[in-house]
Design a protein around this motif. Structure first.
Motif, PDB file in Angstrom:
ATOM      1  N   LEU A   1       0.810  -1.216   0.000  1.00 53.43           N
ATOM      2  CA  LEU A   1       0.000   0.000   0.000  1.00 53.43           C
ATOM      3  C   LEU A   1       0.842   1.264   0.000  1.00 53.43           C
ATOM      4  O   LEU A   1       0.343   2.336  -0.339  1.00 53.43           O
ATOM      5  N   ASP A   2       2.113   1.155   0.390  1.00 53.66           N
ATOM      6  CA  ASP A   2       2.951   2.353   0.490  1.00 53.66           C
ATOM      7  C   ASP A   2       3.971   2.449  -0.626  1.00 53.66           C
ATOM      8  O   ASP A   2       4.918   3.233  -0.549  1.00 53.66           O
ATOM      9  N   GLY A   3       3.797   1.668  -1.687  1.00 51.30           N
ATOM     10  CA  GLY A   3       4.760   1.709  -2.787  1.00 51.30           C
ATOM     11  C   GLY A   3       4.532   2.912  -3.694  1.00 51.30           C
ATOM     12  O   GLY A   3       3.492   3.559  -3.671  1.00 51.30           O
ATOM     13  N   MET A   4       5.514   3.225  -4.492  1.00 49.16           N
ATOM     14  CA  MET A   4       5.424   4.310  -5.469  1.00 49.16           C
ATOM     15  C   MET A   4       6.278   3.952  -6.676  1.00 49.16           C
ATOM     16  O   MET A   4       7.210   3.155  -6.579  1.00 49.16           O
ATOM     17  N   GLY A   5       5.921   4.504  -7.837  1.00 47.04           N
ATOM     18  CA  GLY A   5       6.719   4.287  -9.030  1.00 47.04           C
ATOM     19  C   GLY A   5       6.814   2.831  -9.442  1.00 47.04           C
ATOM     20  O   GLY A   5       7.763   2.436 -10.113  1.00 47.04           O
ATOM     21  N   GLY A   6       5.837   2.017  -9.060  1.00 51.12           N
ATOM     22  CA  GLY A   6       5.846   0.604  -9.435  1.00 51.12           C
ATOM     23  C   GLY A   6       6.649  -0.285  -8.504  1.00 51.12           C
ATOM     24  O   GLY A   6       6.778  -1.488  -8.766  1.00 51.12           O
TER      25      GLY A   6
END
Length: 315
Positions: free
Chosen positions: A163-168
Motif C-alpha cells: 500500500l505504500d509503494g510508489m513508481g511501481g
C-alpha cells in the motif's frame, strides 16, 4: 500572488519533466512570486503560527541546469502567503502524514493549502479507489495469506502490491501456475504484519497504464499512457515505461467526469487517476505528475490549466 511550494529539494528537480517546475514556470510567467521550502522546514511553536523556516524566494533563470536563483531567504508564516502548494513526492510515510497535520494547523490560522491536507490524509492513493467499486477490477485488501490464496484460486492471474509503494515498487504478478505466490505473500505481508492489495491482472496493461489528470474537477483532454517495456508488467515511467500521450476515450471521460467534481469538492484541486483498460487502479493526490509529457506531445498546456484553476480557487 505569493505562492509557497512545499516540495523536495529544488536542486533535485529534473526540469525537463518535473510537473512542479512547470507550475512554477507558469506562475512566474504571470508575475506571481515563487517561494519554496521542504517539509522539514515547517515549524510550529505555541503562541505562534506554522512557519517555513528559511523559505527561499526564487527567480527562474530559463537555464535547464541552473534553473533558479535565490532572491531572498526568510521565515515565512504559511498564513501570510496567498497559497501553499503541497508538492512533496510520495511515499506517504509517517513524516508526510505529520506534515499534513502541520498544514491543517496552518489552515486553522488562515492559510490556503492545496491539495487540502485533510483530503490528502483521507485519500491514500491505493485505498481511495475502494469508495468507487463501479470503476475498479476485482480487488482484495488484506493481511491474510489465506485470503490472498483464495483470491488467486478464483482469478488465476493476479497483481500484488504494497500500500505504500510508489513508481511501481514492490509490484508482483502471479499467473495461473501460482509460482512463488507463497514467497511473494511473505515478502509483502511480513507474516501478517502488513496489509496488501491484490487485484485481478488486467491484460489491457499492454496498451498502457493511463494517467488521467483532473484539475479543478475537470479532466485534461489528453492522458499519458505509460506502456511497459522489455517484458515488464509495470508501466510506471520510474520502472522504464514509455509515456505516450493520447486523447481521452469515452470511458476515460466517463470516469473522470464522475470522480472529478466529487474530489474537487473535497479540496483536491489536482488529481491523477491511474486507469488500465476501463478500470481505475489508483487515485493519486499527493503530487500528481505528467504535466510536461502531455504538453510536449499534444501542445495542450497543462500547467496553464492548473494555474488558471488555482487563481480561480483563490479569487
Amino acid at each position: 500572488m505569493k505562492l509557497l511550494f512545499v516540495a523536495d529539494p529544488l536542486v533535485s528537480f529534473k526540469t525537463y519533466k518535473d510537473s512542479t517546475f512547470a507550475m512554477m514556470r507558469e506562475a512566474a510567467k504571470r508575475g506571481h512570486r515563487i517561494l519554496a521550502c521542504e517539509p522539514q522546514q515547517l515549524v510550529w511553536l505555541r503562541g505562534g503560527r506554522v512557519t517555513a523556516r528559511g523559505a527561499v524566494e526564487i527567480a527562474l533563470t530559463g537555464d535547464a541546469t541552473d534553473w533558479f536563483t535565490v532572491t531572498a531567504t526568510a521565515d515565512v508564516a504559511l498564513a501570510d502567503v496567498d497559497a501553499v502548494l503541497m508538492r512533496k513526492d510520495p511515499p506517504f510515510d509517517p513524516e508526510f502524514f505529520y506534515t499534513t497535520h502541520l498544514l491543517s494547523q496552518a489552515q486553522r490560522e488562515g492559510a490556503r493549502v492545496l491539495n487540502n491536507p485533510s483530503a490528502l490524509r483521507e485519500h491514500p492513493e491505493k485505498l481511495a479507489i475502494l469508495e468507487f467499486p463501479q470503476f475498479i477490477s476485482p480487488t482484495l485488501v488484506t493481511r491474510s495469506a489465506a485470503e490472498i490464496r483464495a483470491f488467486h484460486a478464483e482469478h488465476r492471474d493476479i497483481i500484488l502490491k504494497p500500500l505504500d509503494g510508489m513508481g511501481g515498487m514492490g509490484i508482483f504478478r502471479v499467473k495461473d501456475d501460482g509460482l512463488n505466490l507463497g514467497a511473494i505473500i511473505e515478502t509483502l505481508n511480513k507474516d501478517g504484519a502488513q496489509t496488501v492489495m491484490v487485484q485481478r491482472f488486467i491484460p489491457a496493461i499492454a496498451e498502457g497504464d493511463k494517467r488521467i489528470l483532473i484539475i479543478g474537477g475537470k479532466p485534461v483532454p489528453h492522458c499519458l499512457a505509460r506502456i511497459p517495456q522489455g517484458g515488464e508488467v509495470r508501466g510506471n515511467l520510474a520502472a522504464g515505461g514509455k509515456g505516450v500521450a493520447r486523447p481521452l476515450t469515452a470511458r476515460d471521460r466517463e470516469i473522470a467526469e464522475y470522480l472529478g467534481p466529487i474530489l474537487a469538492a473535497r479540496g483536491l484541486l489536482l488529481v491523477g487517476l491511474d486507469v488500465i483498460g476501463e478500470n481505475v487502479t489508483e487515485i493519486n493526490v499527493t503530487s500528481p505528475t505528467c504535466f510536461q509529457e502531455i504538453t510536449d506531445q499534444t501542445g495542450f498546456d497543462v500547467a496553464q490549466m492548473y494555474i488558471d484553476a488555482l487563481e480561480e480557487s483563490l479569487a
